[in-house]
Design an enzyme around this catalytic site. Structure first.
Site, PDB file in Angstrom:
ATOM      1  N   ASP A 481       3.065   2.607   1.109  1.00 39.05           N
ATOM      2  CA  ASP A 481       4.190   2.440   2.037  1.00 39.05           C
ATOM      3  C   ASP A 481       5.166   3.613   1.947  1.00 39.05           C
ATOM      4  OD1 ASP A 481       5.795   1.188   3.909  1.00 39.05           O
ATOM      5  OD2 ASP A 481       5.929  -0.704   2.814  1.00 39.05           O
ATOM      6  N   ASP A 551       5.835  -3.701  11.526  1.00 40.04           N
ATOM      7  CA  ASP A 551       6.473  -4.811  10.815  1.00 40.04           C
ATOM      8  C   ASP A 551       6.771  -5.957  11.772  1.00 40.04           C
ATOM      9  OD1 ASP A 551       6.445  -3.885   8.248  1.00 40.04           O
ATOM     10  OD2 ASP A 551       8.490  -3.092   8.268  1.00 40.04           O
TER      11      ASP A 551
HETATM   12  C1  GLA Z   1       7.709  -2.240   4.640  1.00 41.55           C
HETATM   13  C2  GLA Z   1       6.358  -2.751   5.058  1.00 41.55           C
HETATM   14  C3  GLA Z   1       6.316  -4.251   4.899  1.00 41.55           C
HETATM   15  C4  GLA Z   1       6.601  -4.613   3.470  1.00 41.55           C
HETATM   16  C5  GLA Z   1       7.939  -4.042   3.059  1.00 41.55           C
HETATM   17  C6  GLA Z   1       8.195  -4.228   1.584  1.00 41.55           C
HETATM   18  O1  GLA Z   1       8.698  -2.639   5.525  1.00 41.55           O
HETATM   19  O2  GLA Z   1       6.060  -2.372   6.356  1.00 41.55           O
HETATM   20  O3  GLA Z   1       5.049  -4.743   5.292  1.00 41.55           O
HETATM   21  O4  GLA Z   1       5.592  -4.103   2.650  1.00 41.55           O
HETATM   22  O5  GLA Z   1       8.017  -2.658   3.322  1.00 41.55           O
HETATM   23  O6  GLA Z   1       9.382  -3.695   1.186  1.00 41.55           O
END
Ligand code: GLA
Length: 732
Positions: A481, A551
């Site tokens: 990420d 997200d």
């Molecule tokens: C990002 C990702 C989410 C999750 C959060 C965790 O926003 O896209 O899917 O993993 O981080 O902090």
């Protein structure tokens, strides 16, 4: 083998053709490299397309030439500098020892190579053997500056794809400063063109924006240090009548995840220049005597059968000749991720029942998301401290992973290796590892800061921790990420004159880490992520065969996001999860089946607390999982076609077809129902009209031609957010 590159030595015309597309360039007067044509294949070029000579006021001519009808300012060109009388967008700006930015690159020589060379330190599309492609390298020289420019063009034998990149060699005895160096330029002759781009935002990625190009300049760019949610680094130029099924279109995708600029300029005589590469803003690169600079690659695709065919060319290239490794063509496991189920509020005792439930439902992998390391109970701390939080996992991470494995599930883990929290051991020991300008406080975003990945010791400090975990062998999947963009651009390791290199060095450093990790741990399935789909680009597919699309898990939003994303990226790259209602991003309540059908249109997962499902919902999950296992190969590796656009109305439809057209899967979606509804018709495309297809569920029989030309009427809708799935198999 039939040659893909035909060179007319006498006229210095280079014709790249594979029977499907042709790309032609030629050396013009004064050694200028001219663009002749890009489009549907011509078998032989008979030399008729010499650029017309017209004397145009204020478009100057070549030195030592009496020909007033020939100007670098109007010629269709392949790459241009500044200061040579071409007033359109330059591809290259170089500050030389005497302070001049002017260059004049003229033809020197060429070579034709079998196959496709790799790009030093950069991801790129590849060939498996040399018969798949041929590469033309045209060398241009600027004798005064002592620079050599190598322009590379690869044509694939069986794809409507040309790839391009450029390399600059400093053959002078002084350092120069590259202020801009694009990967490519192409000039289109006068015509009305639409620009299709994929702008967006966090939780609203890659919606389709189509606009008519007009005079002046248009620029699709990122200054965020990464691809960004805000503007994807791909675009399409299309004839104005081009739609999904008919008409000409040209696709462009930069294989890079740093700052990009896709520039388009319509000139004084309605020609369109395209210049694509690293964003030159906040960029400079010192090239010492004898050194060279390699740009990233641009993938160009062409279709004369509409946008679907153009997308399919991108899809097949990304799937088959960009993605690599064990999972490139493997069926992807159905996962459950605990992020929306628990956020940071979990420990092993709370997670075990989710694992147990996942096993009962046929789910194949459990992914432990953010919050397992350091003392991270919220997003204020611990990035950089990649060791397990013993309060949450008293038996260690391996203890929990053993439990997951004992239930027959794979174990996946979230990482955010490019970041650092002020509240971390890494920061306390190495405050200079983050990007920060001396004397200024760096700006936080999500209370976190960016590591200076251009520095080897910084990369090493993260890699030793990540590798210590991966070496234990219990991690089957990683979600990589990146939850903020770069700011405070300054590297403690670079002298004043080289601070313009920080952004690009960051990206090169990242690629170095990814290459090392993905080759050292070939059995791990890697998923890219950046706050959802902030780093959806072709280069990431080279390291990670799948990425978290957004997200935003709301189905109505996802219809647009997945439709837009599919313009360039194949379903095998797009991960998509069924989440809880009311949806956490939009508050919308939608049927479980519809959430399943949207998620099943990509790489399926679940992102909710499975222990909170009703018995009825559990049965639905079981059924979805069973269906997906049956259709997964078709979805992940079939041919994807868009049928109805969510950007044009209340309905969305898309379909998947296998290679021999014997199996077809269609999804249709209705957003809002109405009391006085019109009857919706679904027609398919790309089938075998001689085949007879059976609807697997209803046993209804259709000829391929019937499905294509007549289609069927959808049954009346009785609620909002309705989805339908139709599965056909050829019976003869
Ligand atoms: C990002 C990702 C989410 C999750 C959060 C965790 O926003 O896209 O899917 O993993 O981080 O902090």
């Amino acid at each position: 083998m039939k040659h893909l590159i035909i060179v007319d030595e006498a006229e210095k015309v280079f014709h790249l053709t594979n029977g499907d597309i042709s790309y032609l360039l030629a050396v013009e007067e004064g050694g200028l490299l001219a663009h002749l044509y890009f489009g549907k294949a011509v078998k032989d070029y008979h030399g008729q397309r010499r650029y017309p000579r017209i004397d145009r006021g204020f478009s100057g001519n070549l030195p030592d030439s009496l020909e007033r009808g020939f100007s670098p300012d109007t010629l269709l060109r392949e790459y241009a500098g500044a200061g040579e009388g071409d007033y359109r967008l330059p591809a290259i700006l170089v500050e030389q020892a005497n302070g001049s930015q002017a260059t004049q690159f003229v033809y020197d020589r060429y070579e034709v190579l079998a196959g496709k060379p790799t790009l030093e330190g950069l991801p790129a599309s590849y060939v498996l053997d040399d018969s798949e492609a041929e590469t033309l390298v045209v060398y241009l020289k600027d004798a005064v500056a002592g620079l050599e420019l190598a322009l590379s063009y690869t044509i694939y034998a069986d794809r409507p794809v040309i790839t391009r990149s450029a390399r600059l060699d400093n053959q002078s005895d002084a350092s120069i400063k590259i202020e801009k160096m694009a990967s490519m330029t192409v000039d289109f002759p006068a015509q009305a063109l639409d620009l299709i781009s994929l702008p967006g935002a966090h939780v609203n990625e890659r919606h389709i924006n189509r606009e008519a190009l007009s005079y002046g300049q248009k620029r699709l760019a990122s200054r965020r240090g990464t691809t960004s949610h805000q503007m994807n680094n791909t675009m399409i130029l299309a004839q104005q009548k081009t739609d999904e099924f008919t008409g000409e279109a040209y696709g462009f995708g930069l294989v890079y995840s740093g700052n990009h600029a896709l520039e388009i300029e319509r000139d004084q005589i309605e020609q369109t220049r395209v210049v694509i590469g690293i964003n030159e803003e906040q960029f400079s690169w010192e090239l010492t005597a004898g050194a060279h600079f390699q740009t990233p690659e641009v993938v160009m695709t062409y279709s004369h059968q509409g946008l679907n065919a153009l997308s399919q060319a991108f899809h097949s290239l990304i799937r088959d000749r960009v993605a690599r490794g064990k999972y490139q063509h493997a069926l992807r496991p159905i996962l459950v991720n605990n992020w929306e189920a628990t956020y940071f509020d979990f420990d092993e005792a709370k997670l075990r029942p989710i694992v147990d439930e996942a096993k009962q439902l046929g789910i194949e992998m459990f992914v432990l998301d953010d919050g397992w390391f350091g003392h991270r109970d919220n997003d204020d701390s611990s990035l950089g401290d990649w060791f397990v939080d013993k309060n949450k996992f008293p038996n260690g991470l391996n203890g929990f992973a053993d439990y997951v494995h004992s239930q027959g599930l794979k174990f996946g883990l979230w990482f955010e290796p490019e970041m650092i929290s002020e509240d971390s051991e890494l920061f306390r020991n190495h405050p200079d590892y983050r990007l920060a300008v001396p004397g200024r406080k760096p700006s936080p975003s999500r209370q976190q800061f960016v590591l200076d990945l251009g520095r080897e010791e910084v990369r090493e400090a993260v890699l030793v921790q990540v590798e210590a975990l991966l070496d234990q062998g219990y991690i089957d999947y990683i979600k990589w990420d990146m939850n903020r963009h770069l700011s405070d651009i300054f590297s403690a390791s670079l002298p004043a004159g080289r601070q313009g290199e920080v952004f690009h060095r960051y990206t090169l450093g990242l690629y170095d880490m990814l290459e090392r990790l993905t080759s050292k741990y070939p059995d791990i399935l890697w998923e890219g992520c950046s706050g959802g789909g902030g780093r959806f680009d072709i280069s990431f597919a080279y390291y990670m065969p799948q990425s978290w699309t957004s997200d935003n898990t709301d189905v109505v939003a996802r219809l647009g996001i997945q439709y837009g994303t599919s313009l360039v990226y194949p379903p095998s790259v797009m991960t998509s999860h069924v989440s809880a209602v009311p949806n956490h991003q939009t508050g919308r309540i939608t049927p479980f089946n519809t959430r399943g059908d949207v998620a099943m249109s990509g790489v399926l997962g679940y992102e909710l607390d499975l222990t909170k499902l009703t018995e009825e919902e559990k049965e639905l999950v079981k059924a979805q999982v069973a269906v997906y296992k049956d259709i997964r190969e078709l979805v992940q590796y079939g041919n994807f076609t868009r049928l109805k656009s969510p950007f044009e109305g209340n309905e969305t439809a898309w379909m998947f077809t296998n290679a021999d057209k014997s199996e077809i899967l269609v999804f249709t979606f209705l957003v809002l129902n109405s009391a006085q509804q019109s009857i919706s018709q679904v027609k398919l495309t790309g089938l075998d009209s001689d085949k007879i297809y059976e609807n697997v569920e209803t046993k209804e029989i259709f000829g391929g031609d019937e499905l294509e030309h007549m289609g069927w009427f959808e049954a009346p809708a009785d609620h909002d957010f309705l989805s339908r799935r139709y599965h056909f198999k050829a019976i003869k």
